[in-house]
Design an enzyme around this catalytic site. Structure first.
Site, PDB file in Angstrom:
ATOM      1  N   ASP A  81     135.736  14.156  61.857  1.00  0.00           N
ATOM      2  CA  ASP A  81     136.727  15.034  62.485  1.00  0.00           C
ATOM      3  C   ASP A  81     136.088  16.277  63.088  1.00  0.00           C
ATOM      4  O   ASP A  81     136.560  16.791  64.107  1.00  0.00           O
ATOM      5  CB  ASP A  81     137.781  15.444  61.461  1.00  0.00           C
ATOM      6  CG  ASP A  81     138.803  14.348  61.218  1.00  0.00           C
ATOM      7  OD1 ASP A  81     138.456  13.171  61.421  1.00  0.00           O
ATOM      8  OD2 ASP A  81     139.934  14.656  60.823  1.00  0.00           O
ATOM      9  N   CYS A 122     134.917  10.749  53.830  1.00  0.00           N
ATOM     10  CA  CYS A 122     135.480  11.776  54.709  1.00  0.00           C
ATOM     11  C   CYS A 122     136.956  11.558  55.036  1.00  0.00           C
ATOM     12  O   CYS A 122     137.584  10.637  54.540  1.00  0.00           O
ATOM     13  CB  CYS A 122     134.612  11.928  55.951  1.00  0.00           C
ATOM     14  SG  CYS A 122     133.061  12.780  55.562  1.00  0.00           S
ATOM     15  N   ASP A 123     137.456  12.398  55.938  1.00  0.00           N
ATOM     16  CA  ASP A 123     138.880  12.704  56.054  1.00  0.00           C
ATOM     17  C   ASP A 123     139.828  11.506  56.076  1.00  0.00           C
ATOM     18  O   ASP A 123     140.777  11.448  55.318  1.00  0.00           O
ATOM     19  CB  ASP A 123     139.114  13.537  57.313  1.00  0.00           C
ATOM     20  CG  ASP A 123     138.486  14.911  57.219  1.00  0.00           C
ATOM     21  OD1 ASP A 123     137.490  15.050  56.493  1.00  0.00           O
ATOM     22  OD2 ASP A 123     138.961  15.835  57.882  1.00  0.00           O
ATOM     23  N   LYS A 124     139.619  10.553  56.980  1.00  0.00           N
ATOM     24  CA  LYS A 124     140.572   9.454  57.126  1.00  0.00           C
ATOM     25  C   LYS A 124     140.131   8.199  56.381  1.00  0.00           C
ATOM     26  O   LYS A 124     140.900   7.247  56.273  1.00  0.00           O
ATOM     27  CB  LYS A 124     140.764   9.105  58.613  1.00  0.00           C
ATOM     28  CG  LYS A 124     141.166  10.285  59.474  1.00  0.00           C
ATOM     29  CD  LYS A 124     142.392  10.990  58.937  1.00  0.00           C
ATOM     30  CE  LYS A 124     142.667  12.274  59.688  1.00  0.00           C
ATOM     31  NZ  LYS A 124     141.641  13.307  59.509  1.00  0.00           N
ATOM     32  N   CYS A 193     132.070  18.006  53.968  1.00  0.00           N
ATOM     33  CA  CYS A 193     131.957  19.462  54.146  1.00  0.00           C
ATOM     34  C   CYS A 193     132.359  20.217  52.882  1.00  0.00           C
ATOM     35  O   CYS A 193     133.317  19.865  52.213  1.00  0.00           O
ATOM     36  CB  CYS A 193     132.785  19.908  55.340  1.00  0.00           C
ATOM     37  SG  CYS A 193     132.137  19.273  56.912  1.00  0.00           S
ATOM     38  N   GLU A 489     144.074  17.778  65.072  1.00  0.00           N
ATOM     39  CA  GLU A 489     143.869  18.941  64.218  1.00  0.00           C
ATOM     40  C   GLU A 489     143.656  20.181  65.086  1.00  0.00           C
ATOM     41  O   GLU A 489     143.060  20.109  66.154  1.00  0.00           O
ATOM     42  CB  GLU A 489     142.663  18.734  63.300  1.00  0.00           C
ATOM     43  CG  GLU A 489     142.911  17.699  62.221  1.00  0.00           C
ATOM     44  CD  GLU A 489     141.754  17.576  61.252  1.00  0.00           C
ATOM     45  OE1 GLU A 489     140.659  18.104  61.560  1.00  0.00           O
ATOM     46  OE2 GLU A 489     141.929  16.954  60.194  1.00  0.00           O
ATOM     47  N   SER A 515     143.002  21.064  60.321  1.00  0.00           N
ATOM     48  CA  SER A 515     141.846  20.701  59.519  1.00  0.00           C
ATOM     49  C   SER A 515     142.005  21.290  58.130  1.00  0.00           C
ATOM     50  O   SER A 515     142.655  22.320  57.939  1.00  0.00           O
ATOM     51  CB  SER A 515     140.578  21.255  60.169  1.00  0.00           C
ATOM     52  OG  SER A 515     139.510  21.288  59.254  1.00  0.00           O
TER      53      SER A 515
END
Length: 614
Positions: A81, A122-124, A193, A489, A515
């Site tokens: 992202d 990570c995010d998704k 992150c 985002e 985000s």
């Protein structure tokens, strides 16, 4: 009693062809009597949170085989992202979640695997795999790649992360040399992150859901202790798979573990730790796949009674996820919630009979063993690397200070209401969300004038061109699941607002999302979105908007009659209704058009509405 799914392809004369193909992958006669475990990896060289996962699948596979199973690894996609941010690449991020879920379903069902170990980060990727796990409903254990170490530089007393690099880059007073120093220092290692952004929030929530092992969300990617999580997952999945199929122990299925109470535990944790607002979107989608009736109303109810026990970047520059680990990790937070009577402690997990049983072993404020104390002392080495398990640094002591430390007791909570809130009003009839943990107390109630933009790009330009002033509420609409499409985002606009010194003087309101690195008065997921006829599409420049987080309300200060008049005028536009006034220079591919056609608004998790084809 369930029958091993793999027997479909490994037994019977009519499956000679399938067995011939299995043999070509290395399987033997003995292997046809063993459970086949899918090792679902997500290695890619595009994403720092996944760049170190190449060998993790085989690490897990060897343990599966040593425990009496057959391991078969495959890979799915992973979008970064941060790299996709601020351009049309972000249109693909949220839709990739559903694509990941589909790809896992396709592979696991096509090959009749008996169970899964999901290696996400990570995010998704984590939510996509969780959606697949609920959909398929076979034994599963999640093990993520782990968080990145926080960055350091001599130019700042605080630790750094990705957001710091973005904010300093937009600061017109910062020199090129200072920007370059932050850029080189903000993301020093592999891993997700380092703040409590979306990736780390979701990995922490897998612990609360009961689908991963203790430490999954907080043990650093670089630390040698993380290796144990992969090894334990490989051994453990074979054990629970045999129990599920051979002993008829149905409670090992993910839908049995991820009950309504488990979803409440996950959301309770997220509110207490001030996690990413994206977790709301994802938990709603995962619950839908699990057949659990978990809604925005449940989240709103929890947000009013769960205290905020933790403030981690981006909500505070003092702490990052590595500090949460030192304070006892997620089970320390769950322990505080349990002592407050706001945790369902009888939920089942992949590692313990009940959550209470797990807390007795893993909560450092109870009676931890020396081994568990050492486990939570695992800390950063401060050495840039892309290699997993490359260091074994230990903190000299744990952070057990529940009065002023990283994790607080309920008696010493940052606030009696948690770090996430759901707001309702005439501009968001079906709700919107705000990370209240990141909002300065002085603007928890804020009235301002609307500064309307119809894309993230327009909002960014206006902020950087100093067209946004103190007292403005920047509206970014037509960026929802349908309108974007893909629900971008808004980290750049919120970061630039901070760079301009307006972090305590402005708000941002969008039908898009934020985000996990976002802080400030940033309100997203406005539902219904503009493209679906939401009232955010009726707001005009200069309209007054009142945001009241303590009372959970958000309203444009217009009469019902005026809103009805504007809605009628909008509907009269026919095919041009509920679309941006001016065409945006945005290429929407056929794949994204398909997503937009089926996407629901954020209050439903931005999932596909398959009722259109039922």
């Amino acid at each position: 009693m369930p029958v091993y799914r793999s027997k479909t392809t490994t037994s019977g004369r009519n499956m000679a062809g399938a067995r011939a193909l299995w043999r070509a992958t290395g399987m033997t006669d003995d292997d046809f009597q063993k459970p086949i475990i899918a090792v679902v990896n997500s290695f890619t060289q595009f994403v720092p949170g996944h760049v170190h996962l190449k060998d993790m699948g085989q690490l897990v596979a060897r343990e599966i085989e040593a425990a009496g199973g057959v391991a078969k690894e495959f890979n799915t996609i992973a979008v970064d992202d941060g790299i996709a941010m601020g351009h049309d690449g972000m249109l693909y991020s949220l839709p990739s979640r559903d694509l990941i879920a589909d790809s896992v379903e396709y592979m696991v069902n096509a090959h009749c695997a008996d169970a899964m170990v999901c290696i996400s980060n990570c995010d998704k990727i984590t939510p996509g795999m969780l959606m697949a796990a609920m959909r398929i409903n076979i034994p599963v254990i999640f093990v993520s790649g782990g968080p990145m170490e926080a960055g350091k530089t001599k130019l700042s007393e605080n630790k750094l992360d990705l957001v710091d690099a973005m904010v300093i880059a937009a600061d017109p007073t910062a020199t090129d040399e200072r920007v370059a120093e932050y850029e080189r220092s903000a993301c020093p290692t592999c891993g997700s992150c380092s703040g409590m952004f979306t990736a780390n929030s979701m990995n922490c929530l897998t612990e609360a859901l009961g689908l991963s092992l203790p430490g999954n969300g907080t043990t650093l990617a670089t630390h040698s202790d993380r290796r144990r999580l992969f090894l334990d997952a490989g051994r453990r999945i074979v054990d629970i798979t045999k129990r599920y199929y051979e002993n008829d122990e149905a409670n090992w299925a993910p839908r049995s573990i991820a009950s309504f109470e488990a979803f409440e535990n996950a959301m309770t944790l997220d509110i207490a730790m001030g996690g990413s607002t994206n977790t709301i979107l994802h938990l709603l989608a995962i619950a839908r796949e699990a057949g659990v009736d978990f809604s925005m109303e449940d989240i709103d109810r929890l947000s009013r009674k769960v205290p905020q026990l933790c403030k981690v970047a981006p909500n505070s520059p003092k702490y990052h996820v590595e500090d949460v680990h030192r304070a006892g990790g997620i089970f320390a937070l769950l322990g505080e919630l349990d002592r407050g009577g706001i945790l369902h402690n009888q939920c089942h997990t992949v590692h313990s009979k009940t959550m209470l049983e797990a807390l007795k072993s893993w909560d450092i404020m109870r009676s931890p063993t020396p081994e568990i104390i050492e486990f939570y002392k695992a800390g950063p080495a401060g050495i840039p690397t892309q290699t997993a398990f490359s260091q074994s640094t230990r903190w000299p002591s744990l952070d057990g200070d529940r009065a002023e430390g990283c994790i607080r007791s309920i008696e010493n909570a940052f606030s009696l209401e948690g770090g996430l809130a759901v707001l309702y009003g005439n501009i968001a009839v079906d709700g919107c969300v705000v990370k209240s943990a990141g909002v300065d107390e002085s603007i928890l109630v804020f009235e301002g004038r609307a500064h309307v933009t119809e894309s993230q790009d327009e909002a960014v330009k206006n902020i950087l061109d100093d067209k946004v002033e103190a007292g403005d509420i920047v509206i970014v609409r037509y960026e929802g699941p349908k309108g974007g499409p893909g629900m971008q985002e808004m980290l750049y606009p919120t970061s630039y607002i901070k760079s301009k010194g307006l972090g305590k003087a402005c708000a941002l309101l969008t039908d898009g999302r934020f985000s996990g690195g976002t802080s400030g008065l940033s309100i997203g997921h406005v539902s219904p979105e503009a493209a679906a006829g939401g009232a955010i599409g009726l707001v005009e420049n200069g309209d007054r908007i009142l945001i009241d987080i303590p009372n959970r309300s958000i309203n444009v200060l217009l009469s019902d009659e005026e809103l009805a008049k504007r809605r009628a005028a909008m509907e009269a536009k026919g095919a041009a209704a509920w679309k941006p006034v001016e065409m945006r220079p945005r290429k929407v591919s056929p794949a994204l058009k398909v997503y937009a056609h089926f996407a629901t608004s954020a209050d439903k998790g931005a999932v596909r509405d398959i009722s259109q084809i039922d």
